[in-house]
Scaffold this motif. Structure first.
Motif, PDB file in Angstrom:
ATOM      1  N   ALA A 214      -3.885   0.848  -2.475  1.00 14.79           N
ATOM      2  CA  ALA A 214      -5.037   2.079  -1.671  1.00 14.79           C
ATOM      3  C   ALA A 214      -4.203   2.643  -0.593  1.00 14.79           C
ATOM      4  CB  ALA A 214      -5.892   1.572  -0.889  1.00 14.79           C
ATOM      5  N   GLU A 215      -3.145   1.855   0.313  1.00 17.70           N
ATOM      6  CA  GLU A 215      -2.197   2.215   1.153  1.00 17.70           C
ATOM      7  C   GLU A 215      -1.050   3.241   0.737  1.00 17.70           C
ATOM      8  OE1 GLU A 215      -0.970  -1.281   3.021  1.00 17.70           O
ATOM      9  OE2 GLU A 215      -2.531  -1.515   4.428  1.00 17.70           O
ATOM     10  N   LYS A 216      -0.731   2.879  -0.535  1.00 18.17           N
ATOM     11  CA  LYS A 216       0.510   3.620  -1.191  1.00 18.17           C
ATOM     12  C   LYS A 216       0.053   4.760  -1.390  1.00 18.17           C
ATOM     13  CE  LYS A 216       3.904   3.138  -4.672  1.00 18.17           C
ATOM     14  NZ  LYS A 216       4.510   2.352  -5.824  1.00 18.17           N
ATOM     15  N   ALA A 217      -1.355   4.825  -1.864  1.00 18.93           N
ATOM     16  CA  ALA A 217      -2.015   6.297  -2.542  1.00 18.93           C
ATOM     17  C   ALA A 217      -2.486   6.997  -1.151  1.00 18.93           C
ATOM     18  CB  ALA A 217      -3.109   5.990  -3.411  1.00 18.93           C
ATOM     19  N   GLY A 218      -2.352   6.481   0.091  1.00 18.09           N
ATOM     20  CA  GLY A 218      -2.473   7.171   1.324  1.00 18.09           C
ATOM     21  C   GLY A 218      -4.069   7.076   1.599  1.00 18.09           C
ATOM     22  N   ARG A 219      -4.710   6.111   1.216  1.00 18.30           N
ATOM     23  CA  ARG A 219      -6.102   5.830   1.358  1.00 18.30           C
ATOM     24  C   ARG A 219      -6.272   4.710   2.335  1.00 18.30           C
ATOM     25  NH1 ARG A 219     -10.589   4.514  -3.109  1.00 18.30           N
ATOM     26  NH2 ARG A 219     -12.446   4.875  -1.971  1.00 18.30           N
ATOM     27  N   ALA A 220      -7.309   4.571   3.217  1.00 20.59           N
ATOM     28  CA  ALA A 220      -7.518   3.339   3.923  1.00 20.59           C
ATOM     29  C   ALA A 220      -8.181   2.469   3.226  1.00 20.59           C
ATOM     30  CB  ALA A 220      -8.450   3.795   5.150  1.00 20.59           C
ATOM     31  N   PRO A 221      -7.504   1.048   3.172  1.00 18.64           N
ATOM     32  CA  PRO A 221      -8.035  -0.155   2.386  1.00 18.64           C
ATOM     33  C   PRO A 221      -9.455  -0.144   2.543  1.00 18.64           C
ATOM     34  CG  PRO A 221      -5.719  -0.355   3.114  1.00 18.64           C
ATOM     35  CD  PRO A 221      -6.102   0.827   3.822  1.00 18.64           C
TER      36      PRO A 221
END
Length: 307
Positions: A214-221
């Motif tokens: 999620a972090e790599k995809a730019g999304r807050a875990p």
């Protein structure tokens, strides 16, 4: 801490039995009623009187309940075309007043496909990826506009993307043990990630992979809810635990190792260990659907301690 009741009707259950369990789920204060999506029994059960369809069942329950969430762990992508699935789920969401959640998986049980003439493709994960794109894309398309999709497995052109669900966004559940593709897929599409029937250690490890993806995809875990599904077998004392284990054809020691089993105090302690690993929601796999006293005990002596 949400506790949800999770059933396996392919092992043998009528719609009336499921309705009784769903109403007890609501009356006893649980958060949701979920069911599996299978057409063939597993193990030694005779499966009588035969399977019930997940989304037909949930449509009925949508009209017979008022509060609880309703959903699947997991609908198999092999069972339905994505456009049809989007229509079915949106309609049940309307029928429930906005209480539906969609768990969607690739499908894995080859024998049930053979038994009912359902194609079982070799490449399943790619189809799941496209189904998620299509289902969520159809729901997200503004009214009056159309949706197109040109994939390897599915193509849609000039779809009116109707009907719309009652909820602004139906929660999507993704789960599984895959170390790379599954976390990446969850990072893109999941509102909730479910780890089924796993140890505390494996659960924590997989949650970490999803958070990293999620972090790599730019999304807050923290935008993803993390949950566990575990078989449940609880008794007031050891004798009652043993009786309930025997009723579902399982051994007490095995259930304690692989599920939530024992006295209420033992189960609360183990739930706490999963909570430390990141689980904030639990799907309690109830295998004896006629033992409503079991649900009452869980509500009174487990759920009450977690509220």
């Amino acid at each position: 801490m949400d506790l949800r009741i999770f059933t396996e009707p392919q092992q043998g259950a009528t719609y009336d039995t499921l309705l009784t369990v769903a109403k007890a789920t609501e009356d006893l204060g649980f958060d949701a009623f979920f069911r599996s999506d299978h057409f063939l029994r597993m193990g030694d059960s005779d499966g009588l009187p035969g399977p019930t369809d997940a989304w037909i069942t949930l449509a009925g329950l949508a009209r017979e309940t008022k509060r609880i969430r309703l959903g699947t762990l997991m609908t198999a992508a092999t069972f339905r075309l994505p456009g049809v699935l989007a229509i079915q789920v949106a309609q049940v969401d309307q029928m429930s007043g906005g209480r539906v959640e969609l768990g969607l998986g690739a499908g894995w049980f080859a024998e049930e496909h053979t038994a009912y003439g359902i194609p079982f493709p070799k490449e399943k994960f790619g189809r799941l990826e496209e189904q998620l794109e299509i289902v969520t894309g159809l729901w997200a398309t503004d009214a009056g506009k159309t949706f197109d999709f040109d994939g390897q497995y599915y193509q849609l052109k000039d779809s009116p993307a109707l009907p719309k669900p009652a909820q602004a966004k139906i929660p999507v559940l993704i789960g599984g043990h895959g170390a790379s593709r599954t976390p990446r897929l969850a990072a893109r599409h999941a509102d909730e990630f479910n780890m089924p029937f796993s140890s505390v250690e494996d659960t924590e490890r997989q949650f970490g992979r999803v958070r990293a993806a999620a972090e790599k995809a730019g999304r807050a875990p923290d935008a993803i809810t993390f949950s566990s599904a575990l078989v449940v077998c609880i008794g007031k004392d050891d004798r009652e635990v043993a009786r309930r284990a025997a009723a579902i054809g399982r051994e007490v020691d095995e259930l304690k190792e692989n599920g939530l089993a024992g006295t209420p105090a033992e189960v609360v302690e183990k739930i706490g260990r999963y909570a430390e690993a990141g689980s904030t929601r639990f799907y309690l796999q109830v295998l004896d659907l006629h033992d409503l006293d079991h649900l009452e005990l869980i509500s009174a002596q487990v759920q009450s301690q977690l509220s």
